[in-house]
Design a protein around this motif. Structure first.
Motif, PDB file in Angstrom:
ATOM      1  N   UNK A  66      28.599  -0.094  -8.024  1.00 21.13           N
ATOM      2  CA  UNK A  66      26.738   0.356  -8.326  1.00 21.13           C
ATOM      3  C   UNK A  66      27.153   0.619  -6.739  1.00 21.13           C
ATOM      4  N   UNK A  67      27.735  -0.048  -6.195  1.00 23.06           N
ATOM      5  CA  UNK A  67      27.403   0.698  -4.837  1.00 23.06           C
ATOM      6  C   UNK A  67      27.849   2.353  -4.871  1.00 23.06           C
ATOM      7  N   UNK A  68      29.091   2.472  -5.088  1.00 21.04           N
ATOM      8  CA  UNK A  68      30.141   3.123  -5.211  1.00 21.04           C
ATOM      9  C   UNK A  68      29.291   4.321  -6.453  1.00 21.04           C
ATOM     10  N   UNK A  69      28.771   4.318  -6.890  1.00 22.91           N
ATOM     11  CA  UNK A  69      28.343   4.856  -8.121  1.00 22.91           C
ATOM     12  C   UNK A  69      26.849   5.623  -6.750  1.00 22.91           C
ATOM     13  N   UNK A  70      26.399   4.493  -6.569  1.00 24.12           N
ATOM     14  CA  UNK A  70      25.281   5.182  -5.585  1.00 24.12           C
ATOM     15  C   UNK A  70      26.071   6.036  -4.208  1.00 24.12           C
ATOM     16  N   UNK A  71      26.793   5.408  -3.623  1.00 26.97           N
ATOM     17  CA  UNK A  71      26.758   6.289  -2.583  1.00 26.97           C
ATOM     18  C   UNK A  71      27.516   7.805  -2.957  1.00 26.97           C
ATOM     19  N   UNK A  72      28.308   7.909  -4.239  1.00 28.62           N
ATOM     20  CA  UNK A  72      28.761   9.254  -4.705  1.00 28.62           C
ATOM     21  C   UNK A  72      27.148   9.774  -5.499  1.00 28.62           C
ATOM     22  N   UNK A 136      21.998  -3.264  -7.634  1.00 31.45           N
ATOM     23  CA  UNK A 136      21.896  -2.980  -8.727  1.00 31.45           C
ATOM     24  C   UNK A 136      20.417  -2.579  -8.535  1.00 31.45           C
ATOM     25  N   UNK A 137      19.618  -3.328  -8.435  1.00 33.86           N
ATOM     26  CA  UNK A 137      18.278  -2.734  -8.850  1.00 33.86           C
ATOM     27  C   UNK A 137      18.018  -1.434  -7.423  1.00 33.86           C
ATOM     28  N   UNK A 138      18.336  -1.642  -6.354  1.00 36.47           N
ATOM     29  CA  UNK A 138      18.603  -0.628  -5.835  1.00 36.47           C
ATOM     30  C   UNK A 138      19.025   0.738  -5.519  1.00 36.47           C
ATOM     31  N   UNK A 139      20.200  -0.112  -6.582  1.00 37.71           N
ATOM     32  CA  UNK A 139      21.015   1.023  -7.263  1.00 37.71           C
ATOM     33  C   UNK A 139      19.986   2.336  -8.198  1.00 37.71           C
ATOM     34  N   UNK A 140      19.544   1.310  -8.681  1.00 38.68           N
ATOM     35  CA  UNK A 140      18.590   2.234  -9.358  1.00 38.68           C
ATOM     36  C   UNK A 140      17.125   2.815  -8.851  1.00 38.68           C
TER      37      UNK A 140
END
Length: 185
Positions: A66-72, A136-140
């Protein structure tokens, strides 16, 4: 076996659609005692520890992904002519999430160094499940409107995090188990 006399399987609703849930019933199903007393208690304890470690490792992976997705997303999504990751508030949030993931990874590494003892397993369960839910909550939130889309990877990971975080007990249950281990000393 599911086809044994008296055995039933009932499908249950599941937040994580990739992990179906079932209730198994064994009313008046013939059984063979494999262990009792201290031997049974020890086997159950080892199974609980293994479950904590497996689900903890899964939660570490969920948080990291989730962190990788969000950074990207923060690198590629532009607003006001620059990547959203360039905005200070977002950059600070991503830094905090990185620390959260690294703490969970450290707990997983500690489990391997300790050989999977009970204390390290409960520690991993707390740190990893909290990291998965937090990240994951922050990613959303950081993905904006698309993050709320049911099929979007960030949302799939959110559901996985919440489901995995309680399968082996809640973080508070694991904290109580840790406190009980300290009291045993």
């Amino acid at each position: 076996a599911p086809d044994a006399p008296g055995a039933t399987l009932t499908a249950l609703p599941s937040l994580d659609l990739s992990r179906p849930a079932w209730r198994a019933g064994f009313d008046e199903t013939p059984a063979t005692v494999l262990a009792d007393g201290a031997a049974a208690a020890g086997a159950i304890r080892r199974a609980e520890i293994a479950t904590c470690i497996a689900l903890g490792a899964e939660c570490v992976g969920v948080a990291g992904h989730a962190l990788e997705l969000t950074v990207d997303h923060a690198r590629t999504r532009h607003q006001f002519g620059r990547p959203i990751g360039a905005f200070q508030a977002l950059a600070h949030t991503l830094a905090d999430l990185t620390v959260t993931v690294e703490v969970a990874r450290s707990a997983a590494a500690y489990v391997t160094r300790c050989g999977g003892d009970e204390r390290s397993a409960h520690t991993l369960a707390v740190k990893a499940s909290e990291a998965a839910v937090t990240v994951t909550t922050e990613a959303i939130q950081l993905h904006g409107g698309i993050g709320f889309t049911w099929e979007y990877p960030a949302h799939v990971l959110l559901r996985r995090a919440h489901a995995a975080a309680v399968l082996a007990g809640t973080p508070d249950q694991h904290r109580r188990a840790l406190f009980a281990l300290v009291d045993e000393r």
